[in-house]
Write a protein that holds these residues in place. Structure first.
Motif: not given
Length: 294
Positions: A69-71, A73
């Motif tokens: 969901q995000n860079s 992670d």
């Protein structure tokens, strides 16, 4: 972020959760892993870019992704994948993520394929992170990579009528990675509490089922044994030899009378932990006492 109750999900996913899979419909044939000269993360193929059906191990509405969901992670998981593979002297397998906007819970899974791919579900990633932080996902990924080592080297050397040897050895590979200086580098067992509590929670008691992964106590002791073997620099085959040399004794409630002639220095070190491993496997050492092991 929506969180999911592991206890409610465990029954539904016990047979496939943290597991290995030798069949993948996206490919016409399963090929041996190809080594590359670079540890660079593989880019998605044209097929992966246009084909939204993952394979028959996931819901038909699941989508194959190259990121989370995000860079932050995504970068964490990609860097861990590189570190795990590098520790074993290998190049990266293909790591992909699976999302299912129609049924998020269906992605509470992580699967290692025999053609050099690991697919990691969104739901399991974010629930594991919420429960115990990054170390839990590092452990799960190291477990899945353990299956890659099994595919590559024809492991485990012990076979049963269930998946237990494969899964317990993968737990051991994960415990080993968490300790190694060139791995996650946690030298005190209490530092990996979140990871081994997670391993315990996904055990099962379906001992006659082909998909049996080991009881909670056996999974705890497998992670502990892998952690103890992390004192030594082992290749995959040597790890397999030592893991089952000691773990079979734990399963049988006995300790082999013959000495570990292949690695006498390991035998001298491990001899002080044999009673402890037996007590973990039998449940004599409680979950609370387990947390305080050094």
């Amino acid at each position: 972020m929506k969180k999911f109750n592991l206890c409610l999900l465990a029954g539904a996913v016990a047979a496939t959760f943290l597991t290995a899979c030798s069949d993948e419909k996206m490919d016409e044939a399963v090929l041996p892993q190809q080594e590359s000269l670079s540890a660079k993360i593989d880019q998605p193929t044209d097929l992966e870019k246009v084909c939204y059906y993952v394979d028959n191990n996931w819901n038909s509405t699941a989508v194959l992704m190259t990121g989370l969901q995000n860079s932050a992670d995504t970068n964490f998981m990609n860097s861990q994948m590189t570190k795990i593979a590098s520790m074993w002297g290998r190049s990266n397998p293909t790591l992909r993520f699976v999302n299912d906007p129609s049924n998020y819970n269906s992605t509470y899974n992580a699967i290692s394929y025999s053609n050099g791919k690991i697919y990691y579900g969104y739901a399991i990633y974010y629930d594991a992170k919420a429960k115990g932080g990054d170390i839990v996902n590092a452990m799960i990924l190291a477990h899945e990579y353990g299956h890659q080592l099994q595919y590559i080297f024809g492991l485990p050397s012990v076979n049963e009528n269930t998946a237990r040897p494969n899964e317990l050895e993968a737990d051991g590979f994960a415990g080993y990675y968490l300790r190694r200086p060139n791995g996650y580098n946690k030298t005190n067992f209490s530092e990996i509490a979140a990871a081994y509590e997670f391993a315990q929670s996904i055990g099962d008691y379906q001992t006659n089922s082909p998909g049996h992964h080991g009881t909670p106590a056996q999974r705890r002791s497998a992670v502990r044994l892998g952690f103890l073997l992390g004192q030594y620099d082992l290749n995959a085959s040597n790890f397999d030899y030592n893991f089952f040399y000691y773990y079979q004794g734990v399963l049988n409630g006995t300790y082999k009378m013959g000495k570990n002639s292949a690695n006498p220095e390991i035998d001298a070190y491990m001899s002080q932990y044999i009673d402890e491993l037996k007590k973990i496997q039998s449940g004599e050492i409680s979950a609370e006492e387990f947390k305080n092991l050094k």
